[in-house]
Design a protein around this motif. Structure first.
Motif, PDB file in Angstrom:
ATOM      1  N   LEU A   4       6.998  -8.284  -0.135  1.00 12.58           N
ATOM      2  CA  LEU A   4       6.409  -8.549   1.190  1.00 12.58           C
ATOM      3  C   LEU A   4       6.005 -10.013   1.224  1.00 12.58           C
ATOM      4  O   LEU A   4       5.400 -10.514   0.281  1.00 12.58           O
ATOM      5  CB  LEU A   4       5.187  -7.654   1.394  1.00 12.58           C
ATOM      6  N   ASP A  25       5.326  -9.658   6.957  1.00 10.52           N
ATOM      7  CA  ASP A  25       3.935  -9.307   7.235  1.00 10.52           C
ATOM      8  C   ASP A  25       3.331 -10.405   8.100  1.00 10.52           C
ATOM      9  O   ASP A  25       3.301 -11.557   7.682  1.00 10.52           O
ATOM     10  CB  ASP A  25       3.202  -9.218   5.883  1.00 10.52           C
ATOM     11  N   LYS A  79      -2.667  -3.097   8.885  1.00 12.36           N
ATOM     12  CA  LYS A  79      -3.765  -3.065   7.922  1.00 12.36           C
ATOM     13  C   LYS A  79      -4.980  -3.744   8.537  1.00 12.36           C
ATOM     14  O   LYS A  79      -4.865  -4.748   9.239  1.00 12.36           O
ATOM     15  CB  LYS A  79      -3.371  -3.698   6.596  1.00 12.36           C
ATOM     16  N   ASP A 142      -5.915  -6.384  -2.473  1.00 10.38           N
ATOM     17  CA  ASP A 142      -5.782  -7.818  -2.171  1.00 10.38           C
ATOM     18  C   ASP A 142      -7.104  -8.487  -2.532  1.00 10.38           C
ATOM     19  O   ASP A 142      -8.046  -7.801  -2.964  1.00 10.38           O
ATOM     20  CB  ASP A 142      -5.476  -7.995  -0.668  1.00 10.38           C
ATOM     21  N   LYS A 146      -9.989 -16.296  -1.111  1.00  8.36           N
ATOM     22  CA  LYS A 146      -8.825 -16.871  -1.791  1.00  8.36           C
ATOM     23  C   LYS A 146      -9.217 -18.073  -2.666  1.00  8.36           C
ATOM     24  O   LYS A 146      -8.388 -18.571  -3.428  1.00  8.36           O
ATOM     25  CB  LYS A 146      -7.751 -17.275  -0.773  1.00  8.36           C
ATOM     26  N   ALA A 177      -1.467  -7.543  -4.083  1.00  8.64           N
ATOM     27  CA  ALA A 177      -1.514  -8.933  -3.615  1.00  8.64           C
ATOM     28  C   ALA A 177      -2.743  -9.591  -4.222  1.00  8.64           C
ATOM     29  O   ALA A 177      -3.497  -8.977  -4.969  1.00  8.64           O
ATOM     30  CB  ALA A 177      -1.583  -8.967  -2.085  1.00  8.64           C
ATOM     31  N   GLY A 178      -2.947 -10.858  -3.868  1.00  5.78           N
ATOM     32  CA  GLY A 178      -4.157 -11.557  -4.306  1.00  5.78           C
ATOM     33  C   GLY A 178      -3.819 -12.812  -5.078  1.00  5.78           C
ATOM     34  O   GLY A 178      -3.983 -12.853  -6.300  1.00  5.78           O
ATOM     35  N   SER A 179      -3.321 -13.831  -4.368  1.00  9.88           N
ATOM     36  CA  SER A 179      -2.970 -15.125  -4.980  1.00  9.88           C
ATOM     37  C   SER A 179      -2.073 -14.954  -6.193  1.00  9.88           C
ATOM     38  O   SER A 179      -2.272 -15.596  -7.236  1.00  9.88           O
ATOM     39  CB  SER A 179      -4.241 -15.905  -5.365  1.00  9.88           C
ATOM     40  N   ALA A 197       3.071  -8.401  -2.775  1.00 12.72           N
ATOM     41  CA  ALA A 197       2.810  -9.105  -1.515  1.00 12.72           C
ATOM     42  C   ALA A 197       2.297 -10.511  -1.783  1.00 12.72           C
ATOM     43  O   ALA A 197       1.352 -10.692  -2.543  1.00 12.72           O
ATOM     44  CB  ALA A 197       1.780  -8.315  -0.700  1.00 12.72           C
ATOM     45  N   VAL A 198       2.931 -11.502  -1.152  1.00 13.08           N
ATOM     46  CA  VAL A 198       2.541 -12.900  -1.394  1.00 13.08           C
ATOM     47  C   VAL A 198       2.570 -13.748  -0.131  1.00 13.08           C
ATOM     48  O   VAL A 198       3.263 -13.444   0.827  1.00 13.08           O
ATOM     49  CB  VAL A 198       3.475 -13.615  -2.406  1.00 13.08           C
ATOM     50  N   ARG A 199       1.814 -14.822  -0.232  1.00  6.21           N
ATOM     51  CA  ARG A 199       1.979 -15.940   0.713  1.00  6.21           C
ATOM     52  C   ARG A 199       1.837 -17.271  -0.042  1.00  6.21           C
ATOM     53  O   ARG A 199       2.769 -18.049  -0.090  1.00  6.21           O
ATOM     54  CB  ARG A 199       0.977 -15.890   1.873  1.00  6.21           C
ATOM     55  N   ARG A 207      -1.770 -21.516   0.773  1.00  2.00           N
ATOM     56  CA  ARG A 207      -1.331 -20.469   1.706  1.00  2.00           C
ATOM     57  C   ARG A 207      -1.456 -20.864   3.181  1.00  2.00           C
ATOM     58  O   ARG A 207      -0.907 -20.196   4.055  1.00  2.00           O
ATOM     59  CB  ARG A 207      -2.065 -19.161   1.426  1.00  2.00           C
TER      60      ARG A 207
HETATM   61  O1  LIG Z   1      -0.515  -9.498   1.965  1.00  2.00           O
HETATM   62  C1  LIG Z   1      -0.408 -10.431   1.180  1.00  2.00           C
HETATM   63  C2  LIG Z   1      -1.201 -11.664   1.291  1.00  2.00           C
HETATM   64  O2  LIG Z   1      -0.880 -12.376   2.417  1.00  2.00           O
HETATM   65  C3  LIG Z   1      -1.156 -12.432   0.033  1.00  2.00           C
HETATM   66  O3  LIG Z   1      -1.511 -13.764   0.231  1.00  2.00           O
HETATM   67  P1  LIG Z   1      -1.730 -14.677  -1.061  1.00  2.00           P
HETATM   68  O4  LIG Z   1      -0.530 -14.523  -1.924  1.00  2.00           O
HETATM   69  O5  LIG Z   1      -1.872 -16.060  -0.498  1.00  2.00           O
HETATM   70  O6  LIG Z   1      -2.977 -14.173  -1.697  1.00  2.00           O
END
Ligand SMILES: O=C[C@H](O)COP(=O)(O)O
Length: 238
Positions: A4, A25, A79, A142, A146, A177-179, A197-199, A207
């Motif tokens: 994701l 997402d 969510k 998550d 951050k 997820a979670g950095s 899951a990432v951003r 991010r």
């Molecule tokens: O749902 C996933 C998040 O957007 C993860 O973001 P992140 O990788 O910057 O913690």
């Protein structure tokens, strides 16, 4: 295992979609961990992409979500974060009311913040209980703050693995997820979440920057390799 990627705009959604991520997402990173983008963006992305990939929406934190009226029926899931709800007696019924107003077929994601003490959000047991009661299909772990480290700074791989087993026993999918960064992927592979899951890991700078196609492709490849390596290790031990 599915990937994701959180995106904030139609342009970023198109990039993620063209790179065939499993879930797009929608989330505004300047508005917090689960900040919502605008309903206009939800509509445009869900309509454009729902036949090719799943589209999930972050709606914000429960105390600030007043309505789900604009959630498009084409969305796969939503969510809602629970920051600030730890001492609120009615959070579960408020969440239930919102979930009940979702268009048919839109799935519910339960969110547990691994840094619950920083988010002032409910405990793991309370969120697990809610996920069962409100018939969520996915359980997301998550981080809320951050700037306070990654998910592994708050929960150990062993705790997350045990959580995955509990969720699977209850028929829930597990999203992690979670950095998360490339350096975490061997631990992630051992935990075997259903969704990674990432951003931040796939953005320029942090991010709040823009998604970078090369970073995204490279992260996905590293994830695939970590997964493969872990499966080989498991097989060689058996
Ligand atoms: O749902 C996933 C998040 O957007 C993860 O973001 P992140 O990788 O910057 O913690």
């Amino acid at each position: 295992m599915q990937l994701l990627v959180s995106v904030r705009s139609v342009a970023e959604a198109n990039l993620a979609g063209q790179l065939s991520v499993d879930l797009i997402d929608l989330k505004e990173p300047n508005s917090g961990s689960l900040g919502a983008t605008s309903p206009k963006v939800w509509q445009a992305v869900a309509c454009q992409w729902h036949q090719r990939t799943r589209v999930s929406l972050a709606l914000g934190e429960l105390p600030e979500v007043v309505s789900v009226a604009n959630v498009p029926a084409e969305a796969d899931s939503v969510k809602i974060g629970l920051a600030g709800c730890r001492r609120q007696p009615d959070w579960q019924s408020e969440l239930s009311t919102l979930f009940d107003q979702l268009p048919n077929g839109v799935q519910r994601v339960a969110v547990y913040y691994a840094d619950a003490h920083l988010a002032d959000s409910p405990s793991l047991e309370d969120v697990l209980d809610m996920a069962r009661q409100l018939e969520c299909q996915t359980f997301l772990v998550d981080t809320y703050d951050k700037s306070a480290g990654a998910v592994f700074d708050h929960m150990s791989p062993m705790q997350l693995k045990k959580l995955r087993d509990r969720l699977h026993a209850d028929g829930l999918h597990f999203a992690l997820a979670g950095s998360l960064r490339v350096k975490h992927l061997s631990s992630v592979a051992k935990i075997q979440p259903d969704i990674v899951a990432v951003r931040g890991a796939v953005c320029h700078r942090d991010r709040t920057g823009e998604i970078d196609a090369e970073l995204l492709q490279s992260f996905r490849e590293q994830l695939r390799l970590a997964w493969k390596l872990d499966r080989q290790e498991v097989l060689s031990r058996s």
